[in-house]
Scaffold this active site. Structure first.
Site, mmCIF file in Angstrom:
data_model
loop_
_atom_site.group_PDB
_atom_site.id
_atom_site.type_symbol
_atom_site.label_atom_id
_atom_site.label_comp_id
_atom_site.label_asym_id
_atom_site.label_seq_id
_atom_site.Cartn_x
_atom_site.Cartn_y
_atom_site.Cartn_z
ATOM 1 N N LYS A 161 -10.759 -12.355 18.050
ATOM 2 C CA LYS A 161 -10.782 -12.851 16.663
ATOM 3 C C LYS A 161 -9.468 -13.558 16.335
ATOM 4 O O LYS A 161 -9.454 -14.591 15.670
ATOM 5 C CB LYS A 161 -10.997 -11.693 15.691
ATOM 6 C CG LYS A 161 -12.243 -10.841 15.995
ATOM 7 C CD LYS A 161 -13.369 -11.209 15.107
ATOM 8 C CE LYS A 161 -14.605 -10.325 15.215
ATOM 9 N NZ LYS A 161 -15.014 -9.856 16.539
ATOM 10 N N TYR B 167 3.967 5.650 -4.669
ATOM 11 C CA TYR B 167 5.219 5.587 -5.426
ATOM 12 C C TYR B 167 6.342 6.251 -4.627
ATOM 13 O O TYR B 167 7.434 5.708 -4.492
ATOM 14 C CB TYR B 167 5.052 6.294 -6.771
ATOM 15 C CG TYR B 167 6.326 6.360 -7.575
ATOM 16 C CD1 TYR B 167 6.823 5.224 -8.205
ATOM 17 C CD2 TYR B 167 7.034 7.551 -7.692
ATOM 18 C CE1 TYR B 167 7.995 5.275 -8.931
ATOM 19 C CE2 TYR B 167 8.209 7.612 -8.422
ATOM 20 C CZ TYR B 167 8.683 6.464 -9.039
ATOM 21 O OH TYR B 167 9.849 6.523 -9.762
ATOM 22 N N ARG B 168 6.064 7.416 -4.080
ATOM 23 C CA ARG B 168 7.095 8.127 -3.306
ATOM 24 C C ARG B 168 7.441 7.367 -2.027
ATOM 25 O O ARG B 168 8.558 7.466 -1.525
ATOM 26 C CB ARG B 168 6.617 9.549 -2.987
ATOM 27 C CG ARG B 168 7.672 10.383 -2.307
ATOM 28 C CD ARG B 168 7.440 11.865 -2.477
ATOM 29 N NE ARG B 168 8.525 12.612 -1.850
ATOM 30 C CZ ARG B 168 8.444 13.177 -0.649
ATOM 31 N NH1 ARG B 168 7.314 13.134 0.024
ATOM 32 N NH2 ARG B 168 9.485 13.800 -0.135
ATOM 33 N N ASP C 6 -3.983 11.208 -11.014
ATOM 34 C CA ASP C 6 -4.402 12.387 -10.256
ATOM 35 C C ASP C 6 -3.325 13.440 -10.454
ATOM 36 O O ASP C 6 -2.137 13.128 -10.313
ATOM 37 C CB ASP C 6 -4.484 12.078 -8.754
ATOM 38 C CG ASP C 6 -5.717 11.268 -8.396
ATOM 39 O OD1 ASP C 6 -6.731 11.383 -9.107
ATOM 40 O OD2 ASP C 6 -5.667 10.521 -7.400
#
Ligand code: DCP
Ligand code: MG
Ligand code: MN
Length: 338
Positions: free
Chosen positions: A73, A181-182, A256
Site C-alpha cells: 500500500k 492529558y497526562r 470519565d
C-alpha cells in the site's frame, strides 16, 4: 505536496501517514475491524518516527517492522499519490453515513450498522430513535460540542476545579486527570479523572457525593453512574461517564471519573494513562512472564497462558514498580504515545 516541518519528524512522511491514518480510523471506528485498524495504526506510527522522508520505492526497502501487505500500500501511495482502497471506501455513501453515525458518543460500529439498517441517515435522525441507550442519547444531544477536541488549559482548569470540590467534600482526597492529558498531548478527546484516598478507606462512597455536588453546581450536566465490571477485574470499580462544562468555558465535554482504593491506584494509573497500544504491549509482556495485568492488579498465572490466576494482586505502590515487576522499561507519561 504536503508541507514539511523540519522540527517535527512525524510530518516528514505525512504524504503517506495521513492516508494510513484515515484507513486506521475507518477500520476502527466505522467498519469495526480492529485487526486491520491495528495494522494501519502500527504502520502509521512507525513511519511517523522515521527521521527521514520516504520518497522512492528504493527508500521503502529500508523500513523494517511493517508487514508486506501494508508495504504494498505504501508503494501504491508513493507511485500514485493515493490509495485506491481508501478512495473506494470514501466514495461509498453507506460508509460515509456509517462514519457520521459512529461519530456519536455511545454509538460504536455495530450499533451504527443497526441504525443504518433501521433507516437512519444522520445524527439529527437519531433524536427520534427510541431504542438508544442513555449514553448514546447524551451523545446525540451534545453532538456538536463533543466532536471538538479539548485544549490542555481547559483540562487543567477542570482538574483544578474538581480537585477543589473534592477536597471540600473529603479532605485528602486525591484527584488527577490521566489519559491523553497526562501523556502531555496538546488536545484531548475527553477528561479522564482518577480518584483515590491515601487513607485506604475514604474513597468508598465518595463518587456519589462528588457527582451530586458537581451536578448541583452545574459542572456536570448529564451522565451515567455505574459500578463497572472493569476489564477482567475481580472487584467492581465505581465509575461515572457523562458530559459537563468547565466554569468559564463554552463547550460541553465528555467526562470519565473512576475511583480506586489506594492499593490498586498504581495499576489504574498505568491503565488509564495508556495509551491503549502501550497497554496492549505491557499486558503481553505480563503474559509472557506468567502474569495477568489489568487496571486493578498484577496476578500470578498458573497453568499456562489461559490458565487460572491468583486472586490476590502482587502489591505495587507506584507505576515504576508495576513496570519493574514486569521487567518492562519505564516510560515517562509523555513517552507513552505509542
Ligand atoms: N484504554 C485502553 N483500551 C481501551 C480504552 C481505553 O487501554 N479500549 C485506556 C488507555 C487510554 C485510557 O484508557 O489511554 C483512557 O481512554 P480514552 O478513551 O479516554 O483515551 P485517551 O485519553 O488516551 O485519548 P483521548 O484524548 O481520545 O481521550
Ligand atoms: Mg481520554
Ligand atoms: Mn476517557
Amino acid at each position: 505536496e504536503t508541507a514539511v516541518d523540519a522540527s517535527d519528524p512525524s510530518s516528514l512522511n505525512k504524504h503517506i501517514t495521513s492516508i494510513l491514518r484515515e484507513m486506521w480510523d475507518l477500520y476502527e471506528s466505522v467498519l469495526g475491524d480492529e485487526w486491520r485498524a491495528l495494522t494501519y495504526r502500527k504502520a502509521a506510527i512507525r513511519l511517523e518516527k522515521l527521521p527521514c522522508r520516504i520518497s522512492s520505492l528504493e527508500d521503502v526497502k529500508h523500513i523494517s517492522g511493517i508487514g508486506s501487505s501494508v508495504i504494498d500500500k505504501i508503494k501504491e501511495i508513493l507511485c500514485t499519490g493515493k490509495l485506491q482502497k481508501l478512495e473506494g471506501l470514501k466514495a461509498d455513501p453507506k460508509v460515509c453515513t456509517l462514519q457520521h453515525l459512529a461519530s456519536v458518543w455511545g454509538v460504536g460500529p455495530k450499533l451504527a450498522q443497526k441504525l443504518y439498517q433501521a433507516g437512519h441517515r444522520s445524527v439529527d435522525d437519531l433524536v427520534k430513535e427510541p431504542s438508544l441507550s442513555q449514553m448514546a442519547r447524551i451523545g446525540v444531544k451534545y453532538y456538536k460540542d463533543l466532536v471538538q477536541r479539548i485544549p490542555r488549559d481547559e483540562v487543567a482548569a477542570a482538574e483544578k476545579y474538581v480537585q477543589n470540590i473534592g477536597e471540600g467534600l473529603c479532605p485528602g482526597i486525591c484527584i488527577n486527570v490521566a489519559g491523553s492529558y497526562r501523556r502531555g498531548n496538546p488536545t484531548c478527546g475527553d477528561i479522564d479523572f482518577l480518584v483515590t484516598h491515601p487513607d485506604g478507606y475514604s474513597h468508598r462512597g465518595f463518587l456519589i457525593k462528588l457527582v451530586e455536588k458537581l451536578r448541583s453546581n452545574g459542572f456536570i450536566s448529564e451522565g451515567v453512574h455505574c459500578t463497572d465490571h472493569s476489564s477482567l477485574g475481580t472487584k467492581k470499580v465505581d465509575t461515572f461517564m457523562g458530559v459537563g462544562r468547565v466554569p468559564e468555558f463554552q463547550l460541553f465535554r465528555r467526562l470519565d471519573i473512576k475511583v480506586y482504593p489506594k492499593e490498586t491506584i498504581a495499576f489504574a494509573l498505568v491503565y488509564f494513562t495508556g495509551n491503549d497500544v502501550l497497554n496492549r504491549k505491557i499486558r503481553y509482556a505480563a503474559q509472557r512472564k506468567g502474569f495477568k495485568l489489568n487496571d486493578q492488579g498484577l496476578y500470578r498465572r498458573y497453568g499456562g497462558k489461559k490458565g487460572l490466576s491468583s486472586t490476590e494482586s502482587i502489591p505495587c505502590e507506584t507505576e515504576k514498580e508495576v513496570f519493574e515487576k514486569l521487567g518492562f522499561p519505564y516510560y515517562e507519561p509523555c513517552d507513552r504515545n505509542l
